[in-house]
Design a protein around this motif. Sequence first.
Motif, PDB file in Angstrom:
ATOM      1  N   UNK A   1       0.800  -1.123   0.013  1.00 46.85           N
ATOM      2  CA  UNK A   1      -0.127   0.099   0.152  1.00 46.85           C
ATOM      3  C   UNK A   1       0.867   1.290   0.155  1.00 46.85           C
TER       4      UNK A   1
ATOM      5  N   UNK B   1       1.925   1.868  -3.820  1.00 43.92           N
ATOM      6  CA  UNK B   1       0.926   1.766  -4.652  1.00 43.92           C
ATOM      7  C   UNK B   1       0.726   2.935  -5.636  1.00 43.92           C
TER       8      UNK B   1
ATOM      9  N   UNK C   1       1.546   9.214  -8.818  1.00 48.45           N
ATOM     10  CA  UNK C   1       2.129  10.657  -8.533  1.00 48.45           C
ATOM     11  C   UNK C   1       3.383  11.152  -9.551  1.00 48.45           C
TER      12      UNK C   1
ATOM     13  N   UNK D   1       1.628  12.307 -12.415  1.00 46.57           N
ATOM     14  CA  UNK D   1       0.932  13.512 -12.266  1.00 46.57           C
ATOM     15  C   UNK D   1       2.097  14.825 -12.045  1.00 46.57           C
TER      16      UNK D   1
ATOM     17  N   UNK E   1       2.241  18.058 -14.554  1.00 43.52           N
ATOM     18  CA  UNK E   1       2.365  19.478 -13.862  1.00 43.52           C
ATOM     19  C   UNK E   1       3.400  20.241 -14.814  1.00 43.52           C
TER      20      UNK E   1
ATOM     21  N   UNK F   1      -6.231  15.150 -14.107  1.00 41.54           N
ATOM     22  CA  UNK F   1      -6.107  15.619 -12.788  1.00 41.54           C
ATOM     23  C   UNK F   1      -7.581  15.160 -12.204  1.00 41.54           C
ATOM     24  N   UNK F   2      -8.759  15.335 -13.216  1.00 37.23           N
ATOM     25  CA  UNK F   2     -10.067  15.129 -12.682  1.00 37.23           C
ATOM     26  C   UNK F   2     -10.332  13.493 -13.138  1.00 37.23           C
TER      27      UNK F   2
ATOM     28  N   UNK G   1     -21.010  11.823  -6.587  1.00 38.31           N
ATOM     29  CA  UNK G   1     -19.983  12.239  -7.652  1.00 38.31           C
ATOM     30  C   UNK G   1     -20.754  12.754  -8.930  1.00 38.31           C
TER      31      UNK G   1
ATOM     32  N   UNK H   1      -1.415  25.351  -9.637  1.00 40.46           N
ATOM     33  CA  UNK H   1      -1.215  23.862 -10.328  1.00 40.46           C
ATOM     34  C   UNK H   1      -0.602  23.032  -9.670  1.00 40.46           C
ATOM     35  N   UNK H   2       0.256  23.309  -8.671  1.00 36.80           N
ATOM     36  CA  UNK H   2       0.988  22.481  -7.676  1.00 36.80           C
ATOM     37  C   UNK H   2       0.046  22.108  -6.582  1.00 36.80           C
TER      38      UNK H   2
ATOM     39  N   UNK I   1      -3.160  21.227  -7.243  1.00 36.40           N
ATOM     40  CA  UNK I   1      -4.033  20.238  -7.804  1.00 36.40           C
ATOM     41  C   UNK I   1      -3.105  18.927  -7.496  1.00 36.40           C
ATOM     42  N   UNK I   2      -1.717  18.835  -7.733  1.00 34.08           N
ATOM     43  CA  UNK I   2      -0.961  17.731  -7.537  1.00 34.08           C
ATOM     44  C   UNK I   2      -1.109  17.311  -6.026  1.00 34.08           C
TER      45      UNK I   2
ATOM     46  N   UNK J   1      -4.191  15.655  -5.492  1.00 31.73           N
ATOM     47  CA  UNK J   1      -4.110  14.401  -6.235  1.00 31.73           C
ATOM     48  C   UNK J   1      -3.483  13.297  -4.910  1.00 31.73           C
ATOM     49  N   UNK J   2      -2.282  13.785  -4.497  1.00 31.42           N
ATOM     50  CA  UNK J   2      -1.450  13.035  -3.531  1.00 31.42           C
ATOM     51  C   UNK J   2      -2.332  12.604  -2.304  1.00 31.42           C
TER      52      UNK J   2
ATOM     53  N   UNK K   1      -4.599   9.821  -3.262  1.00 27.92           N
ATOM     54  CA  UNK K   1      -3.907   8.549  -3.503  1.00 27.92           C
ATOM     55  C   UNK K   1      -3.694   7.929  -2.113  1.00 27.92           C
ATOM     56  N   UNK K   2      -3.493   8.855  -0.988  1.00 28.08           N
ATOM     57  CA  UNK K   2      -3.219   8.370   0.125  1.00 28.08           C
ATOM     58  C   UNK K   2      -4.502   7.922   0.778  1.00 28.08           C
TER      59      UNK K   2
ATOM     60  N   UNK L   1      -5.220   4.453  -0.397  1.00 31.55           N
ATOM     61  CA  UNK L   1      -4.416   3.583   0.504  1.00 31.55           C
ATOM     62  C   UNK L   1      -4.586   3.515   1.834  1.00 31.55           C
TER      63      UNK L   1
ATOM     64  N   UNK M   1      -4.313   5.593   4.107  1.00 28.40           N
ATOM     65  CA  UNK M   1      -3.370   6.276   4.799  1.00 28.40           C
ATOM     66  C   UNK M   1      -3.644   7.611   5.488  1.00 28.40           C
TER      67      UNK M   1
ATOM     68  N   UNK N   1      -1.236  10.661   6.464  1.00 24.78           N
ATOM     69  CA  UNK N   1      -0.588  11.251   5.173  1.00 24.78           C
ATOM     70  C   UNK N   1      -1.752  12.035   4.291  1.00 24.78           C
TER      71      UNK N   1
ATOM     72  N   UNK O   1     -12.328  12.757  -2.961  1.00 24.53           N
ATOM     73  CA  UNK O   1     -12.399  12.752  -4.318  1.00 24.53           C
ATOM     74  C   UNK O   1     -13.286  14.006  -4.905  1.00 24.53           C
TER      75      UNK O   1
ATOM     76  N   UNK P   1     -12.231  16.923  -6.963  1.00 23.83           N
ATOM     77  CA  UNK P   1     -12.819  17.554  -8.254  1.00 23.83           C
ATOM     78  C   UNK P   1     -13.239  19.068  -8.337  1.00 23.83           C
TER      79      UNK P   1
ATOM     80  N   UNK Q   1      -9.818  20.878  -8.435  1.00 24.44           N
ATOM     81  CA  UNK Q   1      -9.129  20.884  -9.836  1.00 24.44           C
ATOM     82  C   UNK Q   1     -10.194  21.672 -10.542  1.00 24.44           C
TER      83      UNK Q   1
END
Lengths: 104, 209
Positions: A4, A7, A12, A15, A19, A61-62, B27, B79-80, B82-83, B86-87, B90-91, B94, B96, B99, B183, B187, B190
Amino acid sequence: MAPAETRGVPAMKSYGAILVGLLCIVGIEVFSTYRHMSTHQLLLALLICAFVEAGIAVMYFMHLKDERPSLLWSLILALAFVLFMMDHIWPDALRLANLRVIFW
Amino acid sequence: VNESEMTIRMGHEAWSEESPYRIPSRKLAIWLFILSDAVTFGSVLFAYGYVRVGTAAWVRPFDFSPTIVNGMVMTLILLSSSVTMLAAFERAKNKDKSRCILWLAVTMVLGLLFAALHIREWLRMIGDGWRLFQNPVGGPALFGATFFSVTGLHLMHVLAGVVAIAVVAVKYNRARMDTGHVEIVGLYWHFVDVVWMFVFPLVYLMNAK
């Protein structure tokens, strides 16, 4: 299967690459601004860059690329239809069109 | 078929229908909200675009430094963010939690930094004499009206997004919200980013000296 903890790492990385790509497009926009183009040429160039940028962001991104195609087409076509109606069909748009300088 | 199944089929059929897009209803709801908000921004930017291109004596007050440079930094920050969002997602996927909340916090900080730079830009312009209907350098007064309304509408969305992320982070931490909520707020965030991709070139770069 990856643990996990690791993963999400490939996602990332991609992404991060997206960017960098988006920042490059912003760089092109700024460069274009100082190329001494006419207002209409500049507007066209900036709009093309903005739509490419927005398309990448919406797809990656979306995550619209991962959804069912029917969702994508429902959203995009509905938005395009409303914006088209607003810009070209409704009476106020016709009045505004008279303010516009002809491109060609 | 027993009685309860009959009741479901006959009386509450809509409850058991599958989502047409195979996504959760919340959603789908945020996508529909984004669609309507895109029309709002579209109408504002269309109106601005026509006025901007149709006015021959339109002013171009923005110097490369500090205004355009400031706009580029704001773009980098948004823009950063948005990343980082996304992180966080992702966490969250998982499981987590710590994080995920950390990345949500980073996203909020970046959003607040963006807002601070934006407000600083506004204050500088107001100090130079720019108002909604006042143009200190001569030419159409509409510049102030379009600039402050377009960027103000976007700034409101950024601040609303920061509040929304904070609410989701707190409730996610207390296990009262789940990955789906992370999520959904992502959205929205973003989308705010996507709108800036049009605001920066059309409102800032089109008015660069």
